[in-house]
Design a protein around this motif. Structure first.
Motif, PDB file in Angstrom:
ATOM      1  N   LEU A  31       0.827  -1.211   0.000  1.00 59.14           N
ATOM      2  CA  LEU A  31       0.000   0.000   0.000  1.00 59.14           C
ATOM      3  C   LEU A  31       0.858   1.256   0.000  1.00 59.14           C
ATOM      4  O   LEU A  31       0.481   2.272  -0.584  1.00 59.14           O
ATOM      5  CB  LEU A  31      -0.933  -0.010   1.214  1.00 59.14           C
ATOM      6  CG  LEU A  31      -1.992  -1.114   1.233  1.00 59.14           C
ATOM      7  CD1 LEU A  31      -2.860  -1.001   2.476  1.00 59.14           C
ATOM      8  CD2 LEU A  31      -2.856  -1.060  -0.024  1.00 59.14           C
ATOM      9  N   ALA A  32       2.030   1.180   0.635  1.00 58.69           N
ATOM     10  CA  ALA A  32       2.938   2.328   0.599  1.00 58.69           C
ATOM     11  C   ALA A  32       3.500   2.538  -0.802  1.00 58.69           C
ATOM     12  O   ALA A  32       3.863   3.661  -1.172  1.00 58.69           O
ATOM     13  CB  ALA A  32       4.080   2.119   1.595  1.00 58.69           C
ATOM     14  N   GLY A  33       3.561   1.470  -1.596  1.00 59.06           N
ATOM     15  CA  GLY A  33       4.073   1.587  -2.958  1.00 59.06           C
ATOM     16  C   GLY A  33       3.141   2.322  -3.900  1.00 59.06           C
ATOM     17  O   GLY A  33       3.583   2.842  -4.921  1.00 59.06           O
ATOM     18  N   GLY A  34       1.849   2.340  -3.598  1.00 56.30           N
ATOM     19  CA  GLY A  34       0.901   3.079  -4.423  1.00 56.30           C
ATOM     20  C   GLY A  34       0.250   2.225  -5.497  1.00 56.30           C
ATOM     21  O   GLY A  34       0.461   1.008  -5.584  1.00 56.30           O
ATOM     22  N   GLN A  35      -0.526   2.883  -6.326  1.00 61.86           N
ATOM     23  CA  GLN A  35      -1.277   2.216  -7.383  1.00 61.86           C
ATOM     24  C   GLN A  35      -0.352   1.470  -8.339  1.00 61.86           C
ATOM     25  O   GLN A  35       0.655   2.013  -8.796  1.00 61.86           O
ATOM     26  CB  GLN A  35      -2.103   3.251  -8.165  1.00 61.86           C
ATOM     27  CG  GLN A  35      -2.995   2.663  -9.242  1.00 61.86           C
ATOM     28  CD  GLN A  35      -4.137   1.848  -8.650  1.00 61.86           C
ATOM     29  OE1 GLN A  35      -4.570   2.117  -7.531  1.00 61.86           O
ATOM     30  NE2 GLN A  35      -4.616   0.881  -9.392  1.00 61.86           N
ATOM     31  N   GLY A  36      -0.692   0.219  -8.634  1.00 65.76           N
ATOM     32  CA  GLY A  36       0.091  -0.567  -9.585  1.00 65.76           C
ATOM     33  C   GLY A  36       1.262  -1.302  -8.978  1.00 65.76           C
ATOM     34  O   GLY A  36       1.954  -2.040  -9.686  1.00 65.76           O
ATOM     35  N   ALA A  37       1.526  -1.124  -7.684  1.00 68.88           N
ATOM     36  CA  ALA A  37       2.643  -1.811  -7.046  1.00 68.88           C
ATOM     37  C   ALA A  37       2.309  -3.287  -6.825  1.00 68.88           C
ATOM     38  O   ALA A  37       1.155  -3.651  -6.600  1.00 68.88           O
ATOM     39  CB  ALA A  37       2.978  -1.146  -5.712  1.00 68.88           C
ATOM     40  N   VAL A  38       3.316  -4.142  -6.896  1.00 67.56           N
ATOM     41  CA  VAL A  38       3.166  -5.572  -6.611  1.00 67.56           C
ATOM     42  C   VAL A  38       4.371  -6.030  -5.812  1.00 67.56           C
ATOM     43  O   VAL A  38       5.457  -5.440  -5.889  1.00 67.56           O
ATOM     44  CB  VAL A  38       3.034  -6.429  -7.891  1.00 67.56           C
ATOM     45  CG1 VAL A  38       1.812  -6.047  -8.694  1.00 67.56           C
ATOM     46  CG2 VAL A  38       4.296  -6.322  -8.746  1.00 67.56           C
ATOM     47  N   LEU A  39       4.191  -7.074  -5.039  1.00 67.28           N
ATOM     48  CA  LEU A  39       5.305  -7.659  -4.302  1.00 67.28           C
ATOM     49  C   LEU A  39       6.177  -8.465  -5.256  1.00 67.28           C
ATOM     50  O   LEU A  39       5.686  -9.070  -6.215  1.00 67.28           O
ATOM     51  CB  LEU A  39       4.791  -8.555  -3.183  1.00 67.28           C
ATOM     52  CG  LEU A  39       3.907  -7.881  -2.133  1.00 67.28           C
ATOM     53  CD1 LEU A  39       3.311  -8.930  -1.195  1.00 67.28           C
ATOM     54  CD2 LEU A  39       4.685  -6.849  -1.344  1.00 67.28           C
ATOM     55  N   GLY A  40       7.468  -8.500  -4.974  1.00 67.48           N
ATOM     56  CA  GLY A  40       8.374  -9.237  -5.852  1.00 67.48           C
ATOM     57  C   GLY A  40       9.521  -9.845  -5.074  1.00 67.48           C
ATOM     58  O   GLY A  40       9.616  -9.727  -3.851  1.00 67.48           O
ATOM     59  N   GLY A  41      10.424 -10.513  -5.794  1.00 68.09           N
ATOM     60  CA  GLY A  41      11.631 -11.059  -5.205  1.00 68.09           C
ATOM     61  C   GLY A  41      11.379 -12.032  -4.083  1.00 68.09           C
ATOM     62  O   GLY A  41      10.512 -12.905  -4.147  1.00 68.09           O
TER      63      GLY A  41
END
Length: 360
Positions: free
Chosen positions: A71-81
């Motif tokens: 949610l801190a990453g904003g719109q369009g963010a996804v978890l990775g790695g």
């Protein structure tokens, strides 16, 4: 990513996100800024990052920290790695820092415990369509993990472990690597995939059959233990008349099934690095044992060698319920350089010292 913010109570939105909600969604669900400040001040809510709220008193579990970073990453963010991989089940490659992929043009303020990585190469095929929190698919997660590893050895270990755990397949990794675009460790990852693809039981069967033909060994019965198309499997080759079992790859369970059986353990790499040693090892074991001739009759065909090119499931009535041979109590033989000095089959045939197995 919320389910219709403003149309659900904030409690339902937070429940969908492991107790985490954005300030914007909370206000859209009917709360005021004063309500939010009062809850944070009282300690019933926490604010790990600007605009992000944790509504539970429980400690920061992985999925909760992941939602907060997302949610801190904003719109369009996804978890990775490592974060995405751990959520999907990869073992021994977790990271305390939550990795979040964001669009290349975005500049996020630093958040403790969160690493924002900008990427312009993120296709719909790289992201789970239904899993929450939103994250990359396992193959893309492993490619990124290898690319971001501290050194080449660690990068290779990530790929090998992911394949060995059955977390990804070689084919899925190749597709993800093709979509990834220019990366520093593309060649290393590709070479690791090439090496691992040679370790599938089905391909090992072909390599072993080439050794049998080249060194005039009899045809053994090939058996895939595990998936024949994954490097996690093992190849067993059963020479029934001589009761010799060759295990290529990972060892099986240590279990005594027969005191008259000889079990040979051959490392996978030896099939292409030292095929002559493999042939010498198997040949020596067969020469030491007189073949059991099948009795004439309608069931005689059960002891004949299996024609090359055929694929067979484990022979349970002969080799055990879930194991293809003995273990404990049967000393595994290991190919050595001394085996190269053994006389070939032709010399044995001329000397007529022992019964010679039929050639393939």
């Amino acid at each position: 990513m919320t389910a219709r913010p403003g149309r659900l109570p904030w409690q339902e939105i937070a429940d969908l996100q492991s107790g985490v909600i954005s300030e914007r969604d909370a206000i859209g669900a009917g709360l005021t800024r004063a309500d939010i400040r009062a809850r944070v001040t009282a300690g019933t809510w926490r604010q790990p990052a600007p605009g992000v709220l944790i509504t539970t008193a429980a400690g920061p579990a992985l999925v909760q920290r992941a939602w907060a970073g997302l949610l801190a990453g904003g719109q369009g963010a996804v978890l990775g790695g490592a974060t995405a991989a751990e959520l999907d089940g990869l073992v021994d490659h977790d990271d305390e820092v939550v990795t979040v992929l964001v669009p290349p043009e975005r500049r996020n303020a630093p958040v403790p415990g969160v690493a924002f990585r900008r990427t312009a190469r993120l296709t719909p095929a790289d992201v789970h369509r239904a899993r929450l929190p939103p994250r990359t698919v396992p193959a893309r997660s492993v490619v990124d993990l290898a690319e971001w590893s501290g050194d080449r050895g660690a990068a290779r270990t990530v790929v090998v472990d992911a394949l060995g755990q059955g977390f990804v397949t070689v084919e899925a990794m190749r597709r993800a690597l093709a979509r990834r675009g220019p990366i520093i460790r593309r060649t290393l990852i590709g070479e690791t995939l090439d090496d691992q693809s040679r370790r599938t039981p089905k391909l090992l069967s072909r390599l072993y059959r080439q050794i049998e033909i080249a060194f005039s060994l009899p045809t053994g019965q090939t058996v895939a233990v595990g998936s024949p198309d994954l490097p996690t499997g093992r190849l067993d080759v059963w020479y029934r008349p001589w009761r010799v079992l060759v295990r290529v790859g990972r060892p099986g369970p240590a279990r005594v099934l027969s005191t008259t059986k000889v079990v040979l353990t051959v490392p996978t790499e030896h099939l292409w690095e030292t095929p002559e040693e493999v042939a010498a090892l198997v040949g020596a074991a067969l020469r030491e044992r007189a073949p059991i001739r099948p009795a004439a009759g309608p069931h005689a065909c059960a002891d004949r060698a299996v024609p090359s090119g055929e694929w067979h499931e484990p022979v349970r009535d002969e080799l055990g319920e879930d194991d293809q041979g003995g273990g404990e109590g049967v000393a595994p033989a290991v190919a050595s350089r001394q085996m190269r000095e053994l006389p070939p089959w032709e010399a044995e045939r001329a000397a007529r010292q022992q019964p010679v197995p039929p050639t393939a």
